[in-house]
Scaffold this motif. Structure first.
Motif, PDB file in Angstrom:
ATOM      1  N   GLN A  76       0.744   4.015   3.371  1.00 21.92           N
ATOM      2  CA  GLN A  76       0.378   5.186   2.567  1.00 21.92           C
ATOM      3  C   GLN A  76      -1.042   5.583   2.946  1.00 21.92           C
ATOM      4  O   GLN A  76      -1.992   4.856   2.653  1.00 21.92           O
ATOM      5  N   TYR A  77      -1.168   6.713   3.615  1.00 15.80           N
ATOM      6  CA  TYR A  77      -2.424   7.186   4.184  1.00 15.80           C
ATOM      7  C   TYR A  77      -2.991   6.108   5.123  1.00 15.80           C
ATOM      8  O   TYR A  77      -2.512   5.950   6.228  1.00 15.80           O
ATOM      9  N   SER A  78      -3.979   5.316   4.672  1.00 12.43           N
ATOM     10  CA  SER A  78      -4.498   4.254   5.542  1.00 12.43           C
ATOM     11  C   SER A  78      -4.219   2.867   4.994  1.00 12.43           C
ATOM     12  O   SER A  78      -4.772   1.882   5.485  1.00 12.43           O
ATOM     13  N   THR A  79      -3.376   2.783   3.989  1.00  5.17           N
ATOM     14  CA  THR A  79      -3.124   1.501   3.331  1.00  5.17           C
ATOM     15  C   THR A  79      -1.727   0.985   3.629  1.00  5.17           C
ATOM     16  O   THR A  79      -0.726   1.636   3.307  1.00  5.17           O
ATOM     17  N   PHE A  83       1.183  -1.718   2.854  1.00  2.10           N
ATOM     18  CA  PHE A  83       1.543  -2.496   1.663  1.00  2.10           C
ATOM     19  C   PHE A  83       2.931  -3.099   1.822  1.00  2.10           C
ATOM     20  O   PHE A  83       3.761  -2.614   2.587  1.00  2.10           O
ATOM     21  N   THR A 109      -1.776  -5.427  -0.137  1.00  2.00           N
ATOM     22  CA  THR A 109      -2.235  -4.252   0.585  1.00  2.00           C
ATOM     23  C   THR A 109      -3.295  -4.629   1.612  1.00  2.00           C
ATOM     24  O   THR A 109      -4.064  -5.580   1.427  1.00  2.00           O
ATOM     25  N   ASP A 158      -6.082  -2.374   3.939  1.00  5.52           N
ATOM     26  CA  ASP A 158      -6.597  -1.039   4.220  1.00  5.52           C
ATOM     27  C   ASP A 158      -7.067  -0.978   5.664  1.00  5.52           C
ATOM     28  O   ASP A 158      -8.059  -1.609   6.040  1.00  5.52           O
ATOM     29  N   ASP A 205     -10.673   0.312   6.259  1.00 10.73           N
ATOM     30  CA  ASP A 205     -11.729  -0.337   5.478  1.00 10.73           C
ATOM     31  C   ASP A 205     -11.814  -1.806   5.873  1.00 10.73           C
ATOM     32  O   ASP A 205     -11.688  -2.702   5.037  1.00 10.73           O
ATOM     33  N   ARG A 236      -9.487  -4.633   4.609  1.00 12.89           N
ATOM     34  CA  ARG A 236      -9.674  -5.211   3.269  1.00 12.89           C
ATOM     35  C   ARG A 236      -8.312  -5.499   2.646  1.00 12.89           C
ATOM     36  O   ARG A 236      -7.439  -4.641   2.615  1.00 12.89           O
ATOM     37  N   THR A 282      -5.930  -6.806  -0.626  1.00 14.63           N
ATOM     38  CA  THR A 282      -5.855  -7.015  -2.069  1.00 14.63           C
ATOM     39  C   THR A 282      -4.472  -7.554  -2.420  1.00 14.63           C
ATOM     40  O   THR A 282      -3.488  -7.269  -1.739  1.00 14.63           O
TER      41      THR A 282
END
Length: 358
Positions: A254-257, A259, A335, A337, A340, A343, A345
């Motif tokens: 999803q966009y840059s993430t 999951f 997730t 990113d 980022d 990163r 989570t």
């Protein structure tokens, strides 16, 4: 035939009056050893030549007097911390399987013990029946992993055809497949890659409702959802899998993430729980908001991204199929990113008391 315990191929460090076992994930187990008997036992167990009843004699040869009860207790304790295998952990597997799946079997050794040998995990995978929805970037990668693992059967569902743009990240296809149905091309790839390993049934069908998923998933051991339409597809799979009584795994970008997560009906909170929790939170906040502009869908999944996602999803599906260890993503968003610094989570969601499924 009595079980012959064998020490897993782990590092063992000897210190004055103690021994350190370096196991899974740098797990350190400290064992007091003032007289050297523990080190001697570990050396005996590394050979995997004796059942528990034969350990006292082997220890006497090394200058230590112990009873069978002592050895039984020591073996049970070492098995409890996960450092023992059955010496015949691969027993019953034919030579072709031993050659083809050598690295898979050694992976299963991480989770095997005296009660469940590595061969049992492989047989569970061999007996698996997977419903794989989608043969795109994630789906084709998951299929490749399942074939490599020796999954018994995959029912692959996809309605699309191979396009040239797919070749940047969907490695089950080549230029000669452009214009072919993805399900057929992926099935043919599996047959060429490892004939006789995984039976792939190609189904060219669009998934539109829960009834379709229930029909396609009859007899499945796990469902992998690698499609993103219709918009409520995760809720549809959730509903169907609850009726079928089988877990499902999914993921996406999803966009840059990146999951992935999973649901085990009757055990973990379900996807509907998450939607209800979000609705409850929104009602509690009572913030008025209006969508000014909707984001257009853009596929940013490069080859490495698709492979990474497929790997995580296939590993989670494998946990359900073999029960090496508990699923890590059951009702838990994992997730990463991509924009980022990768990163990561991990966010679980709870049961919703109003969920009609749970």
């Amino acid at each position: 035939m009595p079980v012959r315990p064998r020490l897993k191929p782990i590092a063992v460090v000897r210190r004055p009056a103690e021994v350190i076992l370096v196991g899974r994930a740098m797990q350190l187990t400290y064992l007091a050893d003032p007289d050297g008997s523990v080190a001697a036992l570990l050396q005996v167990l590394a050979q995997g030549a004796h059942p528990v009843a034969g350990l006292p004699a082997a220890m006497r040869e090394r200058g230590f007097t112990v009873t069978e009860a002592d050895m039984a207790a020591a073996v049970a304790a070492l098995d409890e911390v996960g450092v023992l295998l059955r010496a015949d952990t691969d027993a019953g597997l034919d030579p072709d399987t031993l050659r083809r799946h050598e690295s898979n079997l050694r992976f299963y050794d991480l989770f095997a013990g005296l009660q469940r040998p590595g061969a049992a995990f492989h047989r569970a995978m061999r007996d698996a029946d997977v419903l794989l929805l989608g043969a795109g970037g994630m789906g084709s990668g998951v299929l490749q992993s399942l074939v490599g693992l020796g999954a018994g059967r995959v029912r692959l569902v996809d309605f699309d055809v191979v396009e040239e743009k797919n070749l940047s990240r969907q490695f089950a296809y080549g230029r000669a497949d452009v214009g072919r149905a993805k399900a057929d091309a992926a099935r043919d790839w599996a047959a060429r890659y490892s004939p006789g390993t995984t039976a792939v049934e190609a189904v060219r069908e669009r998934v539109a409702d829960a009834d379709t998923i229930r029909r396609l998933g009859a007899g499945a051991s796990v469902v992998v959802c690698a499609i993103d339409s219709p918009n409520d597809v995760h809720l549809l799979v959730n509903e169907a899998c609850f009726e079928l009584g089988v877990p499902f795994v999914t993921g996406g970008l999803q966009y840059s993430t990146l999951f992935y997560w999973s649901v085990e009906p009757g055990v973990s909170p379900c996807r509907l729980c998450l939607e209800l929790n979000r609705a409850d939170e929104g009602a509690a906040q009572q913030v008025e908001q209006t969508v000014m502009m909707s984001a257009d869908f853009v596929n940013r999944a490069t080859g490495p991204v698709a492979q990474l996602l497929a790997g995580f999803v296939a590993l989670e599906a494998g946990r359900y199929l073999t029960r090496t260890d508990p699923p890590v993503a059951a009702a838990t968003y994992h997730t990463f990113d991509l924009a980022d610094a990768m990163r990561m989570t991990v966010e679980p969601w709870p049961h919703n008391p109003g969920c009609p499924l749970c």
